[in-house]
Scaffold this motif. Structure first.
Motif, PDB file in Angstrom:
ATOM      1  N   MET A 141      10.253  48.704  27.724  1.00 17.04           N
ATOM      2  CA  MET A 141      11.047  48.557  28.937  1.00 17.04           C
ATOM      3  C   MET A 141      12.528  48.496  28.523  1.00 17.04           C
ATOM      4  O   MET A 141      12.940  47.661  27.736  1.00 17.04           O
ATOM      5  N   THR A 142      13.303  49.405  29.067  1.00 21.65           N
ATOM      6  CA  THR A 142      14.732  49.432  28.778  1.00 21.65           C
ATOM      7  C   THR A 142      15.502  48.962  30.005  1.00 21.65           C
ATOM      8  O   THR A 142      15.366  49.517  31.090  1.00 21.65           O
ATOM      9  N   ASN A 143      16.279  47.930  29.812  1.00 27.40           N
ATOM     10  CA  ASN A 143      17.113  47.411  30.895  1.00 27.40           C
ATOM     11  C   ASN A 143      18.524  47.961  30.737  1.00 27.40           C
ATOM     12  O   ASN A 143      18.944  48.328  29.649  1.00 27.40           O
ATOM     13  N   THR A 144      19.255  47.996  31.847  1.00 32.79           N
ATOM     14  CA  THR A 144      20.660  48.388  31.793  1.00 32.79           C
ATOM     15  C   THR A 144      21.511  47.137  31.969  1.00 32.79           C
ATOM     16  O   THR A 144      21.075  46.157  32.589  1.00 32.79           O
ATOM     17  N   TYR A 145      22.708  47.177  31.429  1.00 35.33           N
ATOM     18  CA  TYR A 145      23.610  46.022  31.474  1.00 35.33           C
ATOM     19  C   TYR A 145      24.961  46.466  32.015  1.00 35.33           C
ATOM     20  O   TYR A 145      25.489  47.493  31.593  1.00 35.33           O
ATOM     21  N   GLU A 146      25.490  45.677  32.913  1.00 39.17           N
ATOM     22  CA  GLU A 146      26.818  45.942  33.451  1.00 39.17           C
ATOM     23  C   GLU A 146      27.651  44.673  33.279  1.00 39.17           C
ATOM     24  O   GLU A 146      27.404  43.671  33.935  1.00 39.17           O
ATOM     25  N   TRP A 147      28.607  44.731  32.379  1.00 36.16           N
ATOM     26  CA  TRP A 147      29.492  43.608  32.108  1.00 36.16           C
ATOM     27  C   TRP A 147      30.741  43.737  32.962  1.00 36.16           C
ATOM     28  O   TRP A 147      31.307  44.828  33.074  1.00 36.16           O
ATOM     29  N   LYS A 148      31.169  42.607  33.541  1.00 41.71           N
ATOM     30  CA  LYS A 148      32.379  42.596  34.372  1.00 41.71           C
ATOM     31  C   LYS A 148      33.166  41.320  34.136  1.00 41.71           C
ATOM     32  O   LYS A 148      32.583  40.256  33.914  1.00 41.71           O
ATOM     33  N   ILE A 149      34.463  41.451  34.253  1.00 44.61           N
ATOM     34  CA  ILE A 149      35.327  40.282  34.324  1.00 44.61           C
ATOM     35  C   ILE A 149      35.471  39.963  35.801  1.00 44.61           C
ATOM     36  O   ILE A 149      35.904  40.805  36.585  1.00 44.61           O
ATOM     37  N   LYS A 150      35.063  38.763  36.190  1.00 41.05           N
ATOM     38  CA  LYS A 150      35.055  38.388  37.610  1.00 41.05           C
ATOM     39  C   LYS A 150      36.343  37.696  38.055  1.00 41.05           C
ATOM     40  O   LYS A 150      36.750  37.797  39.202  1.00 41.05           O
ATOM     41  N   ASP A 151      36.993  36.978  37.128  1.00 37.78           N
ATOM     42  CA  ASP A 151      38.210  36.248  37.503  1.00 37.78           C
ATOM     43  C   ASP A 151      38.944  35.859  36.231  1.00 37.78           C
ATOM     44  O   ASP A 151      38.330  35.728  35.166  1.00 37.78           O
ATOM     45  N   MET A 152      40.242  35.703  36.353  1.00 38.44           N
ATOM     46  CA  MET A 152      41.051  35.226  35.236  1.00 38.44           C
ATOM     47  C   MET A 152      42.131  34.310  35.783  1.00 38.44           C
ATOM     48  O   MET A 152      42.582  34.471  36.914  1.00 38.44           O
ATOM     49  N   LYS A 153      42.530  33.352  34.943  1.00 41.72           N
ATOM     50  CA  LYS A 153      43.643  32.476  35.266  1.00 41.72           C
ATOM     51  C   LYS A 153      44.680  32.617  34.163  1.00 41.72           C
ATOM     52  O   LYS A 153      44.333  32.880  33.009  1.00 41.72           O
ATOM     53  N   ALA A 154      45.940  32.457  34.536  1.00 45.40           N
ATOM     54  CA  ALA A 154      47.015  32.611  33.559  1.00 45.40           C
ATOM     55  C   ALA A 154      48.059  31.526  33.767  1.00 45.40           C
ATOM     56  O   ALA A 154      48.190  30.961  34.862  1.00 45.40           O
ATOM     57  N   ASP A 155      48.812  31.255  32.693  1.00 42.33           N
ATOM     58  CA  ASP A 155      49.902  30.290  32.797  1.00 42.33           C
ATOM     59  C   ASP A 155      51.178  31.002  33.267  1.00 42.33           C
ATOM     60  O   ASP A 155      51.167  32.206  33.539  1.00 42.33           O
ATOM     61  N   SER A 156      52.274  30.284  33.343  1.00 44.22           N
ATOM     62  CA  SER A 156      53.527  30.840  33.862  1.00 44.22           C
ATOM     63  C   SER A 156      54.124  31.921  32.959  1.00 44.22           C
ATOM     64  O   SER A 156      54.953  32.716  33.405  1.00 44.22           O
ATOM     65  N   ASN A 157      53.682  32.002  31.694  1.00 41.38           N
ATOM     66  CA  ASN A 157      54.147  33.048  30.774  1.00 41.38           C
ATOM     67  C   ASN A 157      53.253  34.286  30.806  1.00 41.38           C
ATOM     68  O   ASN A 157      53.471  35.220  30.043  1.00 41.38           O
ATOM     69  N   GLY A 158      52.238  34.268  31.666  1.00 41.37           N
ATOM     70  CA  GLY A 158      51.308  35.392  31.725  1.00 41.37           C
ATOM     71  C   GLY A 158      50.208  35.313  30.691  1.00 41.37           C
ATOM     72  O   GLY A 158      49.463  36.279  30.505  1.00 41.37           O
ATOM     73  N   GLY A 159      50.081  34.177  30.022  1.00 43.06           N
ATOM     74  CA  GLY A 159      49.018  34.002  29.036  1.00 43.06           C
ATOM     75  C   GLY A 159      47.714  33.622  29.698  1.00 43.06           C
ATOM     76  O   GLY A 159      47.677  32.759  30.578  1.00 43.06           O
ATOM     77  N   VAL A 160      46.648  34.260  29.295  1.00 44.75           N
ATOM     78  CA  VAL A 160      45.331  34.005  29.882  1.00 44.75           C
ATOM     79  C   VAL A 160      44.850  32.616  29.478  1.00 44.75           C
ATOM     80  O   VAL A 160      44.817  32.273  28.302  1.00 44.75           O
ATOM     81  N   THR A 161      44.481  31.829  30.478  1.00 43.98           N
ATOM     82  CA  THR A 161      43.977  30.473  30.229  1.00 43.98           C
ATOM     83  C   THR A 161      42.480  30.346  30.514  1.00 43.98           C
ATOM     84  O   THR A 161      41.844  29.410  30.052  1.00 43.98           O
ATOM     85  N   GLU A 162      41.935  31.279  31.291  1.00 40.53           N
ATOM     86  CA  GLU A 162      40.507  31.204  31.623  1.00 40.53           C
ATOM     87  C   GLU A 162      39.995  32.580  32.022  1.00 40.53           C
ATOM     88  O   GLU A 162      40.672  33.314  32.734  1.00 40.53           O
ATOM     89  N   ILE A 163      38.804  32.898  31.541  1.00 39.91           N
ATOM     90  CA  ILE A 163      38.135  34.150  31.879  1.00 39.91           C
ATOM     91  C   ILE A 163      36.741  33.828  32.398  1.00 39.91           C
ATOM     92  O   ILE A 163      35.977  33.126  31.740  1.00 39.91           O
ATOM     93  N   SER A 164      36.405  34.360  33.578  1.00 44.28           N
ATOM     94  CA  SER A 164      35.053  34.254  34.128  1.00 44.28           C
ATOM     95  C   SER A 164      34.412  35.644  34.036  1.00 44.28           C
ATOM     96  O   SER A 164      35.012  36.634  34.460  1.00 44.28           O
ATOM     97  N   TRP A 165      33.208  35.703  33.494  1.00 43.68           N
ATOM     98  CA  TRP A 165      32.543  36.982  33.275  1.00 43.68           C
ATOM     99  C   TRP A 165      31.117  36.941  33.805  1.00 43.68           C
ATOM    100  O   TRP A 165      30.565  35.882  34.071  1.00 43.68           O
TER     101      TRP A 165
END
Length: 108
Positions: free
Chosen positions: A1-25
């Motif tokens: 049985m072969t399954n398929t996978y779809e990876w997505k980034i659902k949300d991101m948070k960033a600080d005032s410098n544009g640096g990523v502080t959180e990634i939801s996947w």
């Protein structure tokens, strides 16, 4: 049985410098018969805008962010977890909704 996978980034948070502080996947796994299972996760980061390898949010692609995620969450391990969950769905006893005995029947 072969399954398929779809990876997505659902949300991101960033600080005032544009640096990523959180990634939801999420990783959506779909079996050939249409059953599906979704694994999700969140990774927090402490960005350093003075670092040579700093990349601001506006310059990121989804594929780059997924590479970051896979450095922390083992991609193959997540996909194997999805496979096991789909196998469990297939092999578990079918269940259905039941009438709760303390709720009066509407047929009366």
């Amino acid at each position: 049985m072969t399954n398929t996978y779809e990876w997505k980034i659902k949300d991101m948070k960033a600080d005032s410098n544009g640096g990523v502080t959180e990634i939801s996947w999420e990783c959506l796994s779909t079996a050939q018969d249409g059953r599906s299972y979704t694994a999700t996760g969140v990774k927090e980061y402490t960005p350093d805008s003075s670092s040579e390898d700093f990349t601001p949010l506006v310059d990121l692609s989804e594929s780059t962010v997924l590479e970051w995620v896979w450095k922390f969450f083992h991609k193959q391990g997540i996909e194997e977890h999805c496979d096991a969950s789909l196998a469990y769905q297939l092999n578990s006893n079918a269940s259905s909704s039941v009438t709760l005995p303390w709720i009066p029947s509407q047929d009366n």
